[in-house]
Design an enzyme around this catalytic site. Structure first.
Site, PDB file in Angstrom:
ATOM      1  N   ARG A 274      50.472 -46.813   3.368  1.00 41.51           N
ATOM      2  CA  ARG A 274      51.363 -46.723   4.542  1.00 41.51           C
ATOM      3  C   ARG A 274      50.532 -46.740   5.828  1.00 41.51           C
ATOM      4  NH1 ARG A 274      56.672 -45.047   5.866  1.00 41.51           N
ATOM      5  NH2 ARG A 274      56.861 -43.409   7.445  1.00 41.51           N
ATOM      6  N   HIS A 297      60.233 -43.356  11.391  1.00 46.93           N
ATOM      7  CA  HIS A 297      59.904 -42.105  12.068  1.00 46.93           C
ATOM      8  C   HIS A 297      61.062 -41.672  12.963  1.00 46.93           C
ATOM      9  CE1 HIS A 297      55.261 -42.750  11.671  1.00 46.93           C
ATOM     10  NE2 HIS A 297      55.808 -42.213  10.586  1.00 46.93           N
TER      11      HIS A 297
END
Length: 329
Positions: A274, A297
């Site tokens: 990631r 996010h």
């Protein structure tokens, strides 16, 4: 008996608010004065509730945690928060809710630090318990100030976000095969977490994209992938009756990392994929706002950890500093 004859006169001993409320005592010269004072106190309590301190809250800290769980916590995605909160209550000595304060929690933190518990772990304890009081206050089950609201969390030094170079990516892919290889390629192509990629179902690969659901943030994400990877995934048959594309392959990935001699920071085994996606995305000129959406996010602050990877990040420092603009005569 509320009024009693004593050597020094007549003693009034009353508790107008009932059990647990403030008690009033006074000795007067005559019974008439005692009766008058008793009546006056009762009137004050009835007409001016603020005149009498509130009853002591006899609930324990664990009782508040149970109340929070009943009305809020049980509906959260994480199911291990309640045991953590119960352990915190035990470690604090499970004080009465009224008695629990910032000083007690500060002493608890100090003991935890001395025992070798990391500041980051202690910050999570702080956040969990602070959230309990905040939520109970919103729901009307706690009417006082949050006892932890003014305690600052420990400042945590940012950890190194390791990422793989192109050569390291080739080295790792060469040590992988089958499902472990495909899951790794998905993570590197989309920034998906290992668990998100490993649990993909046939229905989540369509229209040239991977559609991630039941993510950590609880929000769905749809990420385009290149034609070659899409064709490879679209040709797969489900491995389970539930339609899963892959079987668990984390151990194979771990062995491949060891075989390829990659040195990764502790706790960043599969997560390095990631970080690698995000780092290369920014190094290749990607937009930070787009990256936020790709990674899922909840705040831009989380994504800003990768901003320094952009090729033009803070380059203005070269030309906008006072020395660079100084003209010499």
């Amino acid at each position: 008996m509320t009024i009693k004859k004593v050597t020094s006169g007549w003693r009034v001993d009353i508790q107008p608010g009932g059990q647990g409320a403030k008690r009033f005592r006074k000795t007067l010269s005559t019974k008439a004065e005692a009766l008058a004072w008793e009546a006056w106190v009762k009137t004050q309590v009835i007409q001016t509730p603020a005149w009498q301190p509130p009853k002591k809250d006899k609930r324990k800290l664990s009782d508040l945690v149970d109340l929070w769980h009943e009305h809020h916590g049980q509906h959260l995605k994480s199911k291990n928060t309640l045991p953590k909160l119960k352990n915190i209550c035990t470690a604090l000595g499970n004080p009465f809710a009224d008695d629990f304060n910032a000083e007690q929690f500060s002493a608890y933190r100090a003991r935890r630090l001395e025992a070798g518990i990391s500041a980051n772990f202690i910050n999570r304890d702080h956040a969990y318990l602070r959230a309990v009081f905040n939520e109970l206050k919103r729901l009307g089950y706690w009417n006082k100030e949050n006892p932890l609201s003014k305690i600052r969390q420990f400042k945590i030094e940012e950890k190194e976000l390791a990422y793989l170079t192109q050569d390291q990516i080739r080295q790792l892919l060469a040590c992988l095969s089958d499902d472990a290889l495909r899951i790794t390629k998905i993570c590197l192509s989309t920034g998906a977490r290992w668990s998100e990629a490993e649990s993909l179902k046939v229905s989540q690969v369509r229209d040239g994209m991977i559609h991630l659901s039941r993510t950590k943030s609880g929000k769905n994400r749809s990420i385009p992938i290149d034609a070659a990877l899409y064709a490879e995934l679209a040709a797969l048959k489900p491995k389970t009756l539930g339609g899963n594309l892959f079987k668990p392959a984390y151990n194979q990935f771990r062995h491949a990392v060891e075989k390829s001699n990659l040195q990764l920071p502790q706790g960043q085994l599969s997560h390095v994929l990631r970080h690698t996606f995000a780092s290369h995305f920014m190094m290749n000129g990607g937009n930070i706002l787009v990256l936020q959406r790709l990674l899922g996010h909840s705040t831009l602050a989380m994504t800003m950890r990768y901003a320094h990877m952009a090729p033009d990040h803070l380059q203005e420092a070269k030309t906008l500093n006072p020395l660079a603009r100084l003209t010499l005569y």
